[in-house]
Design a protein around this motif. Structure first.
Motif, PDB file in Angstrom:
ATOM      1  N   GLY A   1       0.804  -1.225   0.000  1.00  0.00           N
ATOM      2  CA  GLY A   1       0.000   0.000   0.000  1.00  0.00           C
ATOM      3  C   GLY A   1       0.829   1.264   0.000  1.00  0.00           C
ATOM      4  N   ASN A   2       2.155   1.102  -0.060  1.00  0.00           N
ATOM      5  CA  ASN A   2       3.087   2.225  -0.187  1.00  0.00           C
ATOM      6  C   ASN A   2       2.989   3.211   0.978  1.00  0.00           C
ATOM      7  OD1 ASN A   2       4.471   1.607  -2.788  1.00  0.00           O
ATOM      8  ND2 ASN A   2       2.341   1.521  -3.482  1.00  0.00           N
ATOM      9  N   VAL A   3       3.194   4.503   0.704  1.00  0.00           N
ATOM     10  CA  VAL A   3       3.275   5.505   1.765  1.00  0.00           C
ATOM     11  C   VAL A   3       1.959   5.601   2.531  1.00  0.00           C
ATOM     12  CG1 VAL A   3       3.668   7.943   2.277  1.00  0.00           C
ATOM     13  CG2 VAL A   3       5.028   6.814   0.524  1.00  0.00           C
ATOM     14  N   ARG A   4       0.849   5.415   1.826  1.00  0.00           N
ATOM     15  CA  ARG A   4      -0.461   5.465   2.491  1.00  0.00           C
ATOM     16  C   ARG A   4      -0.572   4.377   3.550  1.00  0.00           C
ATOM     17  NH1 ARG A   4      -4.347   4.659  -1.772  1.00  0.00           N
ATOM     18  NH2 ARG A   4      -3.993   6.840  -2.302  1.00  0.00           N
ATOM     19  N   GLU A   5      -0.112   3.181   3.210  1.00  0.00           N
ATOM     20  CA  GLU A   5      -0.146   2.074   4.164  1.00  0.00           C
ATOM     21  C   GLU A   5       0.791   2.351   5.337  1.00  0.00           C
ATOM     22  OE1 GLU A   5       0.851  -2.731   4.486  1.00  0.00           O
ATOM     23  OE2 GLU A   5       1.370  -1.610   2.672  1.00  0.00           O
ATOM     24  N   LEU A   6       1.979   2.888   5.058  1.00  0.00           N
ATOM     25  CA  LEU A   6       2.930   3.203   6.125  1.00  0.00           C
ATOM     26  C   LEU A   6       2.310   4.170   7.124  1.00  0.00           C
ATOM     27  CD1 LEU A   6       5.771   3.136   7.388  1.00  0.00           C
ATOM     28  CD2 LEU A   6       6.422   4.952   5.793  1.00  0.00           C
ATOM     29  N   ARG A   7       1.677   5.207   6.627  1.00  0.00           N
ATOM     30  CA  ARG A   7       1.045   6.186   7.523  1.00  0.00           C
ATOM     31  C   ARG A   7      -0.041   5.535   8.384  1.00  0.00           C
ATOM     32  NH1 ARG A   7      -3.404   9.621   7.704  1.00  0.00           N
ATOM     33  NH2 ARG A   7      -3.010  11.564   8.832  1.00  0.00           N
ATOM     34  N   GLN A   8      -0.878   4.693   7.760  1.00  0.00           N
ATOM     35  CA  GLN A   8      -1.949   4.033   8.504  1.00  0.00           C
ATOM     36  C   GLN A   8      -1.385   3.139   9.611  1.00  0.00           C
ATOM     37  OE1 GLN A   8      -3.923   2.117   5.239  1.00  0.00           O
ATOM     38  NE2 GLN A   8      -5.305   3.840   4.848  1.00  0.00           N
ATOM     39  N   LYS A   9      -0.343   2.381   9.284  1.00  0.00           N
ATOM     40  CA  LYS A   9       0.250   1.475  10.268  1.00  0.00           C
ATOM     41  C   LYS A   9       0.882   2.254  11.427  1.00  0.00           C
ATOM     42  CE  LYS A   9      -0.661  -2.509   8.338  1.00  0.00           C
ATOM     43  NZ  LYS A   9      -1.596  -3.471   8.999  1.00  0.00           N
ATOM     44  N   ILE A  10       1.552   3.363  11.111  1.00  0.00           N
ATOM     45  CA  ILE A  10       2.184   4.163  12.170  1.00  0.00           C
ATOM     46  C   ILE A  10       1.128   4.809  13.058  1.00  0.00           C
ATOM     47  CG2 ILE A  10       3.692   6.126  12.676  1.00  0.00           C
ATOM     48  CD1 ILE A  10       5.120   3.631  11.525  1.00  0.00           C
ATOM     49  N   MET A  11       0.067   5.326  12.456  1.00  0.00           N
ATOM     50  CA  MET A  11      -1.002   5.937  13.249  1.00  0.00           C
ATOM     51  C   MET A  11      -1.595   4.919  14.220  1.00  0.00           C
ATOM     52  SD  MET A  11      -1.393   9.182  12.306  1.00  0.00           S
ATOM     53  CE  MET A  11      -3.065   9.719  12.604  1.00  0.00           C
ATOM     54  N   GLY A  12      -1.880   3.713  13.716  1.00  0.00           N
ATOM     55  CA  GLY A  12      -2.443   2.675  14.577  1.00  0.00           C
ATOM     56  C   GLY A  12      -1.480   2.241  15.662  1.00  0.00           C
ATOM     57  N   ALA A  13      -0.204   2.141  15.329  1.00  0.00           N
ATOM     58  CA  ALA A  13       0.802   1.716  16.304  1.00  0.00           C
ATOM     59  C   ALA A  13       0.973   2.740  17.411  1.00  0.00           C
ATOM     60  CB  ALA A  13       2.136   1.470  15.593  1.00  0.00           C
ATOM     61  N   VAL A  14       1.010   4.014  17.051  1.00  0.00           N
ATOM     62  CA  VAL A  14       1.148   5.077  18.063  1.00  0.00           C
ATOM     63  C   VAL A  14      -0.060   5.093  18.985  1.00  0.00           C
ATOM     64  CG1 VAL A  14       1.194   7.594  18.375  1.00  0.00           C
ATOM     65  CG2 VAL A  14       2.700   6.518  16.682  1.00  0.00           C
ATOM     66  N   LEU A  15      -1.245   4.899  18.421  1.00  0.00           N
ATOM     67  CA  LEU A  15      -2.452   4.872  19.248  1.00  0.00           C
ATOM     68  C   LEU A  15      -2.387   3.742  20.265  1.00  0.00           C
ATOM     69  CD1 LEU A  15      -5.298   5.977  19.785  1.00  0.00           C
ATOM     70  CD2 LEU A  15      -6.156   4.363  18.076  1.00  0.00           C
ATOM     71  N   GLN A  16      -1.861   2.589  19.843  1.00  0.00           N
ATOM     72  CA  GLN A  16      -1.761   1.458  20.767  1.00  0.00           C
ATOM     73  C   GLN A  16      -0.661   1.675  21.805  1.00  0.00           C
ATOM     74  OE1 GLN A  16      -2.468  -2.690  19.377  1.00  0.00           O
ATOM     75  NE2 GLN A  16      -2.084  -1.806  17.350  1.00  0.00           N
ATOM     76  N   ALA A  17       0.458   2.217  21.373  1.00  0.00           N
ATOM     77  CA  ALA A  17       1.589   2.371  22.285  1.00  0.00           C
ATOM     78  C   ALA A  17       1.348   3.474  23.308  1.00  0.00           C
ATOM     79  CB  ALA A  17       2.861   2.660  21.492  1.00  0.00           C
ATOM     80  N   GLN A  18       0.773   4.587  22.884  1.00  0.00           N
ATOM     81  CA  GLN A  18       0.493   5.755  23.722  1.00  0.00           C
ATOM     82  C   GLN A  18       1.759   6.480  24.184  1.00  0.00           C
ATOM     83  OE1 GLN A  18      -2.701   7.115  24.823  1.00  0.00           O
ATOM     84  NE2 GLN A  18      -3.364   5.884  23.078  1.00  0.00           N
ATOM     85  N   THR A  19       2.690   5.740  24.810  1.00  0.00           N
ATOM     86  CA  THR A  19       3.958   6.328  25.271  1.00  0.00           C
ATOM     87  C   THR A  19       5.092   5.353  24.960  1.00  0.00           C
ATOM     88  OG1 THR A  19       3.724   5.354  27.486  1.00  0.00           O
ATOM     89  CG2 THR A  19       2.832   7.578  27.169  1.00  0.00           C
ATOM     90  N   GLY A  20       6.335   5.802  25.191  1.00  0.00           N
ATOM     91  CA  GLY A  20       7.488   4.916  25.018  1.00  0.00           C
ATOM     92  C   GLY A  20       7.760   4.598  23.564  1.00  0.00           C
ATOM     93  N   LEU A  21       8.104   3.334  23.301  1.00  0.00           N
ATOM     94  CA  LEU A  21       8.491   2.912  21.960  1.00  0.00           C
ATOM     95  C   LEU A  21       7.396   2.105  21.284  1.00  0.00           C
ATOM     96  CD1 LEU A  21      12.163   1.696  22.619  1.00  0.00           C
ATOM     97  CD2 LEU A  21      11.439   3.913  21.687  1.00  0.00           C
TER      98      LEU A  21
ATOM     99  N   THR B   1       6.444  -1.049  19.296  1.00  0.00           N
ATOM    100  CA  THR B   1       7.023  -2.382  19.159  1.00  0.00           C
ATOM    101  C   THR B   1       6.547  -3.029  17.864  1.00  0.00           C
ATOM    102  OG1 THR B   1       5.192  -3.504  20.265  1.00  0.00           O
ATOM    103  CG2 THR B   1       6.966  -2.630  21.673  1.00  0.00           C
ATOM    104  N   LYS B   2       7.146  -4.142  17.548  1.00  0.00           N
ATOM    105  CA  LYS B   2       6.755  -4.895  16.354  1.00  0.00           C
ATOM    106  C   LYS B   2       5.285  -5.292  16.434  1.00  0.00           C
ATOM    107  CE  LYS B   2       7.864  -9.190  13.894  1.00  0.00           C
ATOM    108  NZ  LYS B   2       8.747 -10.387  13.886  1.00  0.00           N
ATOM    109  N   GLU B   3       4.827  -5.642  17.638  1.00  0.00           N
ATOM    110  CA  GLU B   3       3.443  -6.076  17.814  1.00  0.00           C
ATOM    111  C   GLU B   3       2.468  -4.922  17.556  1.00  0.00           C
ATOM    112  OE1 GLU B   3       6.059  -8.897  19.101  1.00  0.00           O
ATOM    113  OE2 GLU B   3       5.960  -6.851  19.930  1.00  0.00           O
ATOM    114  N   HIS B   4       2.861  -3.712  17.949  1.00  0.00           N
ATOM    115  CA  HIS B   4       1.998  -2.550  17.723  1.00  0.00           C
ATOM    116  C   HIS B   4       1.759  -2.310  16.234  1.00  0.00           C
ATOM    117  CE1 HIS B   4       3.456  -0.848  21.825  1.00  0.00           C
ATOM    118  NE2 HIS B   4       2.286  -1.453  21.970  1.00  0.00           N
ATOM    119  N   LEU B   5       2.743  -2.656  15.402  1.00  0.00           N
ATOM    120  CA  LEU B   5       2.645  -2.360  13.963  1.00  0.00           C
ATOM    121  C   LEU B   5       1.640  -3.249  13.240  1.00  0.00           C
ATOM    122  CD1 LEU B   5       6.429  -1.862  13.197  1.00  0.00           C
ATOM    123  CD2 LEU B   5       4.668  -0.099  13.115  1.00  0.00           C
TER     124      LEU B   5
END
Length: 440
Positions: free
Chosen positions: A348-368, A370-374
């Motif tokens: 999904g290219n850059v669009r997919e990357l953005r979606q995955k990062i947004m979802g991962a940050v929402l799950q992580a909330q703070t800190g780093l 992780t692979k599981e968040h992605l």
């Protein structure tokens, strides 16, 4: 009002004061210049967002000279000509050079402020788009070079690229760096236009043109007047619509549905597609003559898998955006998350990357993160990416880039390159890179 300054270039001191006072009452900041030479000094310190309002006749030149000098120096600030002289040929010349408008002085009081507000409104719409990240990878540097070459011209541009690569972003860059930057940018989703809707959508219609046409409607060509019309996924147009569009582009005229007269237009056309239009032509799905009209200049946007050096910088960029939008405090990515990002095939290219990062940050909330968040999925992350070695001349550069992305980890670098570790070690020996990257 924002920080925009209006540089008023007018040799009549009384009239210059009148214009500046008119603008000041509306909240605009102004700077006065009574000579062309003074205006040039101001412009050398001007911000990109400032606007020039210039008299045509000046003691040491004219407004056209100033506009020509600005464009030659790469200054793309919006430029408005005002004059007592109703010279049509001068108006045409100024518009060709990139003047936004041409206002007779007797109409300045009525037209200038609304025009300035329109410029600022369209600029703010542009700012509300997704923030732009300047990609430093070699592939995108070549694209930026092509954008700089073609943007100042009126050549039609055809942008090729997979879904999610950012073709519309490239179209916006072309518009923003062109002489039409202060005019509208109108994007059309060609995939949503049926052959029945297309004539009215592109050209508009008059009241009563057909059942349900209770009022007149302006089409895309009218909305984009003076600016850029972006035809996204142009390969999806129906054959009838292709014929209609071709005729309009050839004649530079169109007729609204139900109207009796044609209208001319001044629009630059940029098109984009995710398919091979030459193949579509051979299969009789796309008109070859329309392809020629749209294809004065070509820009190909590579998939993200072929731009490995951009992945982590883009991921960090989207992480910052996600932190702001979601009110999170994620500081970075774990080593396993980085490896997963670098070895994923990104269909999904850059669009997919953005979606995955947004979802991962929402799950992580703070800190780093992780692979599981992605949540990239096991099968996807093991795909061979665009670093796979292609020829001897490119090998060395690609190996160095892969090792840098992997922080010197040869195992990860081999995965990025789509080769085995033994092959990588042999290549390092061959190119004298064996001791350059000490991490294993």
């Amino acid at each position: 009002m924002d920080k925009t300054k209006i540089i008023v270039v007018e040799d009549n001191i009384v009239y210059c004061e009148f214009v500046c006072n008119l603008l000041a009452r509306e909240g605009f900041r102004t700077v006065q210049a009574f000579h062309l030479s003074t205006a040039k000094k101001y412009l050398q310190q001007a911000a990109d967002g400032d606007i020039v309002v210039s008299d045509l006749r000046l003691p040491d030149g004219n407004g056209i000279d100033l506009l020509r000098w600005m464009r030659k120096e790469g200054m793309m600030q919006p430029f408005i000509i005002m004059t007592d002289y109703a010279e049509v040929h001068t108006a045409v010349e100024s518009m060709k050079l990139g003047s936004l408008d041409y206002i007779p002085k007797q109409l300045v009081e009525d037209k200038l402020v609304p025009l300035l507000r329109t410029i600022l409104k369209e600029r703010n719409i542009g700012r509300s788009r997704m923030p732009v990240f300047a990609r430093d990878g070699s592939a995108f540097q070549k694209i930026m070079h092509r954008i700089r070459l073609v943007a100042p011209t009126d050549m039609s541009v055809l942008i090729f690229g997979e879904n999610g690569t950012g073709k519309e972003h490239i179209a916006h860059l072309l518009h923003d760096k062109s002489k039409r930057a202060g005019k509208p940018f109108v994007a059309v989703d060609c995939g949503s236009l049926t052959k029945e809707l297309a004539p009215s959508a592109f050209f508009g219609h008059v009241r009563g043109a057909f059942t349900g046409a209770d009022s007149a409607k302006k089409g895309y060509f009218h909305e984009a007047e003076g600016g850029t019309l972006f035809l996204d996924e142009v390969g999806n147009l129906a054959p009838e619509t292709q014929q209609m569009l071709l005729r309009a582009i050839q004649e530079r005229r169109y007729r609204p549905v139900g109207d009796r007269t044609d209208r001319s237009f001044n629009v630059r056309i940029i098109a984009a597609t995710n398919e091979n239009l030459e193949k579509a032509v051979n299969e009789k799905r796309f008109r070859q003559d329309l392809l020629y009209r749209l294809h004065d200049f070509e820009i190909t946007v590579p998939p993200l898998r072929d731009c490995q050096e951009d992945i982590m910088p883009l991921a960090e960029f989207f992480r910052e955006i996600a932190n702001n939008e979601l009110e999170c405090k994620v500081s970075g990515f774990s080593s396993e998350a980085r490896k997963a990002l670098l070895t994923h095939s990104w269909p999904g290219n850059v669009r997919e990357l953005r979606q995955k990062i947004m979802g991962a940050v929402l799950q992580a909330q703070t800190g780093l993160v992780t692979k599981e968040h992605l949540e990239l999925g096991i099968t996807e992350t093991t795909s061979v990416t665009g670093f796979s070695l292609r020829n001897k001349e490119e090998d060395k550069e690609r190996i160095i880039r892969a090792l840098k992305q992997a922080d010197g980890n040869r195992k990860v670098a081999a995965e990025l390159l789509g080769i085995g570790r033994t092959t990588l070690y042999n290549k390092l020996e061959e190119y004298g890179l064996k001791y350059k990257f000490e991490q294993s």
